[in-house]
Design an enzyme around this catalytic site. Structure first.
Site, PDB file in Angstrom:
ATOM      1  N   HIS A  19       0.824  -1.214   0.000  1.00 48.48           N
ATOM      2  CA  HIS A  19       0.000   0.000   0.000  1.00 48.48           C
ATOM      3  C   HIS A  19       0.857   1.263   0.000  1.00 48.48           C
ATOM      4  CE1 HIS A  19      -4.066   1.292  -0.019  1.00 48.48           C
ATOM      5  NE2 HIS A  19      -4.216   1.594   1.266  1.00 48.48           N
ATOM      6  N   ASN A  66      -6.622   7.343   4.158  1.00 47.96           N
ATOM      7  CA  ASN A  66      -7.995   7.762   3.874  1.00 47.96           C
ATOM      8  C   ASN A  66      -8.240   9.257   4.041  1.00 47.96           C
ATOM      9  OD1 ASN A  66      -7.868   7.858   6.623  1.00 47.96           O
ATOM     10  ND2 ASN A  66      -9.637   6.520   7.009  1.00 47.96           N
ATOM     11  N   ASP A  91      -0.732   2.529  -5.358  1.00 47.07           N
ATOM     12  CA  ASP A  91      -0.832   1.088  -5.617  1.00 47.07           C
ATOM     13  C   ASP A  91      -2.136   0.756  -6.338  1.00 47.07           C
ATOM     14  OD1 ASP A  91      -1.829   1.934  -2.924  1.00 47.07           O
ATOM     15  OD2 ASP A  91      -2.637  -0.110  -2.912  1.00 47.07           O
ATOM     16  N   ASN A 112      -8.939   4.164  -1.023  1.00 43.59           N
ATOM     17  CA  ASN A 112      -9.333   5.228  -0.093  1.00 43.59           C
ATOM     18  C   ASN A 112      -8.546   6.518  -0.280  1.00 43.59           C
ATOM     19  OD1 ASN A 112     -11.308   3.668   1.144  1.00 43.59           O
ATOM     20  ND2 ASN A 112      -9.884   2.823   2.652  1.00 43.59           N
TER      21      ASN A 112
END
Length: 230
Positions: A19, A66, A91, A112
């Site tokens: 991520h 997020n 990613d 997100n």
């Protein structure tokens, strides 16, 4: 001026996660192009430099994924930029590992960080999607995304990040197609030489031209004459 935004989560426990490949890409760009030291600003770590004759500010939001749009929105408004001046590296689960695609606009596709940026600046920014591959089973997605890259992936990951850093000048020149093309060229396996010669055959011994010939009548007569037998 452009904003190069890398997405990820802050903290050493996350730094090698799939991520966080956006952070990794920006870090590699900063090292290759000799940017200024990072400093805290816009709820992010930022660095400044020149790429392709264009001033670039790299941003790594420190708000967790997020809420990434908060940092990007602050920086964009401060410098009076438009979404077209923002390039985001992140990613992509639905792209094969070490593959890359670039597009402007589109949906968040469940990411997100992208959803947050959409909410703060709109959708028309440049998206550099860095493939992390899909684990093949929906139940394994979270562990895959929030897990470290496998040892077997590290060499290809390194090549991808090097290629992104080497060719990001095309993004600064606003030519994403050339960027994708040249990154793909970096990642191609080396071509084998089709003209490579086959191993030479074992050399055969030359014929011995001094082999003794069968004894004939003339040879016998000459030998007798030499020996005084006539």
């Amino acid at each position: 001026m452009l904003l190069f935004v890398g997405l990820g989560n802050p903290g050493s426990e996350y730094q090698n996660h799939r991520h966080n490949i956006g952070f990794m890409a920006v870090d590699r760009i900063v090292r290759r192009h000799v940017f200024s030291p990072e400093r805290a600003r816009f709820n992010a770590l930022v660095s400044e430099g020149m790429i392709g004759g264009e001033k670039v500010l790299t941003i790594k939001p420190q708000t967790f994924m997020n809420r990434s749009g908060q940092s990007v929105g602050e920086a964009m408004r401060f410098y009076k930029l438009t979404p077209a001046d923002v390039v985001v590296f992140y990613d992509e689960l639905d792209l094969a590992f070490a593959k890359i695609k670039v597009k402007t606009g589109g949906g968040a596709a469940g990411h997100n960080g992208i959803r947050s940026i959409d909410q703060h600046i709109g959708a028309e920014f440049v998206r550099v999607r860095l493939g992390i591959g899909h684990p093949g089973d929906k139940s394994r997605v979270t562990g895959h995304v929030l897990g470290n890259f496998a040892k077997a992936e590290e060499d290809e990951l390194d090549k991808l990040l090097d290629a992104v850093a080497a060719e990001c000048g095309w993004l600064a020149r606003r030519d994403p197609v050339r960027f994708m093309t040249d990154v793909a060229r970096h990642l191609q396996p080396p071509k084998q030489d089709k003209k490579a010669e086959a191993a030479p055959e074992t050399a055969k011994p030359k014929a011995d031209y001094k082999q003794e010939q069968p004894d004939g009548p003339l040879a016998a007569a000459l030998r007798a004459l030499k020996n005084g037998d006539t």
